[in-house]
Design a protein around this motif. Structure first.
Motif, PDB file in Angstrom:
ATOM      1  N   MET A  79     -36.347   3.661 115.260  1.00  0.00           N
ATOM      2  CA  MET A  79     -37.312   2.545 115.102  1.00  0.00           C
ATOM      3  C   MET A  79     -38.072   2.416 113.783  1.00  0.00           C
ATOM      4  N   VAL A 103     -32.141  -0.352 118.851  1.00  0.00           N
ATOM      5  CA  VAL A 103     -32.787  -1.229 119.793  1.00  0.00           C
ATOM      6  C   VAL A 103     -31.852  -1.507 120.809  1.00  0.00           C
ATOM      7  N   SER A 125     -32.240   0.030 124.529  1.00  0.00           N
ATOM      8  CA  SER A 125     -32.136  -0.752 125.763  1.00  0.00           C
ATOM      9  C   SER A 125     -31.039  -0.421 126.761  1.00  0.00           C
ATOM     10  N   THR A 136     -33.827 -10.608 123.229  1.00  0.00           N
ATOM     11  CA  THR A 136     -33.997 -10.473 121.630  1.00  0.00           C
ATOM     12  C   THR A 136     -33.452 -11.989 121.126  1.00  0.00           C
ATOM     13  N   THR A 139     -39.542  -7.439 118.876  1.00  0.00           N
ATOM     14  CA  THR A 139     -38.667  -6.603 119.668  1.00  0.00           C
ATOM     15  C   THR A 139     -39.022  -5.339 119.489  1.00  0.00           C
ATOM     16  N   GLN A 140     -39.216  -4.614 118.588  1.00  0.00           N
ATOM     17  CA  GLN A 140     -39.488  -3.227 118.551  1.00  0.00           C
ATOM     18  C   GLN A 140     -40.664  -2.843 119.602  1.00  0.00           C
ATOM     19  N   LEU A 200     -39.699  -3.597 123.276  1.00  0.00           N
ATOM     20  CA  LEU A 200     -38.963  -2.220 123.902  1.00  0.00           C
ATOM     21  C   LEU A 200     -39.623  -1.075 124.106  1.00  0.00           C
TER      22      LEU A 200
END
Length: 211
Positions: free
Chosen positions: A34, A88, A92, A167, A203-204, A207
């Motif tokens: 990340m 990511v 996930s 996403t 998205t970061q 999540l």
């Protein structure tokens, strides 16, 4: 003058995104992958600031040297979005991302893209460009589309499709790049890049928040 203002505005937006991205990573237990997003954002901050102040510095050795860093940051930082994409996917718990071979492939792809961009940067020459009140240096000597950017976008889109609705915005950059805006400005088209990076930040954030 409008483009100069826009580049400074982009710089400010990226600075805000950088600190928020770092905050998200530090506040929560996040994987190492990340951290590649704020690294890329840092490169974009420098890129936009240098273009924005180009007209104030003027053509010459100073701007030439400062501009060279723009291209090296692009070559070294942007490919790491491939590792961010892998992070990511893995974070996930996507099935294919759990396999060791997936991590190896993403890592090798990143190194290959960095090597390619390094050779491209070394082999090209810099040339000054003046348009819409902006004075900047650009690399000339290459032909065809930006291969590295295209590959990174495809990988991010692939991960976005794997995540389905989480996403789905990762395709924004590809769509945006194909849109022609009839406005006398080079900075306006960079809006799509900002939207793209902002979507990756979302998205970061999302999540990390759900873990």
């Amino acid at each position: 003058m409008v483009d100069t203002i826009l580049y400074f505005l982009f710089s400010f937006c990226y600075i805000v995104l950088f600190f928020f991205s770092i905050y998200v990573v530090r506040k929560n237990t996040s994987p190492f992958y990340m951290l590649f997003l704020p690294l890329v954002i840092a490169g974009l901050i420098y890129d936009n600031i240098m273009i924005g102040i180009g007209s104030f510095i003027g053509e010459g050795d100073t701007l030439h040297s400062l501009s060279m860093l723009r291209f090296w940051f692009h070559a070294l930082f942007t490919p790491t979005l491939v590792l961010f994409a892998y992070g990511v996917a893995k974070y996930s718990t996507i099935t294919w991302a759990k396999k060791p071979v997936a991590g190896i492939l993403f890592l090798l792809t990143t190194f290959a893209l960095i090597s390619y961009e390094t050779l491209e940067t070394i082999s090209q020459r810099m040339e000054v460009v003046r348009e819409y009140g902006i004075v900047r240096y650009t690399l000339v000597g290459s032909s065809g589309p930006p291969l590295m950017v295209l590959i990174v976008a495809i990988i991010l889109l692939f991960v976005g499709i794997s995540l389905f609705r989480k996403t789905r915005w990762s395709s924004v950059m590809i769509v945006g790049s194909a849109v022609s805006i009839p406005i006398p400005s080079t900075a306006v088209t960079n809006t799509f890049e900002l939207i793209f990076i902002f979507s990756l930040f979302l998205t970061q954030r999302d999540l990390v928040k759900i873990h």
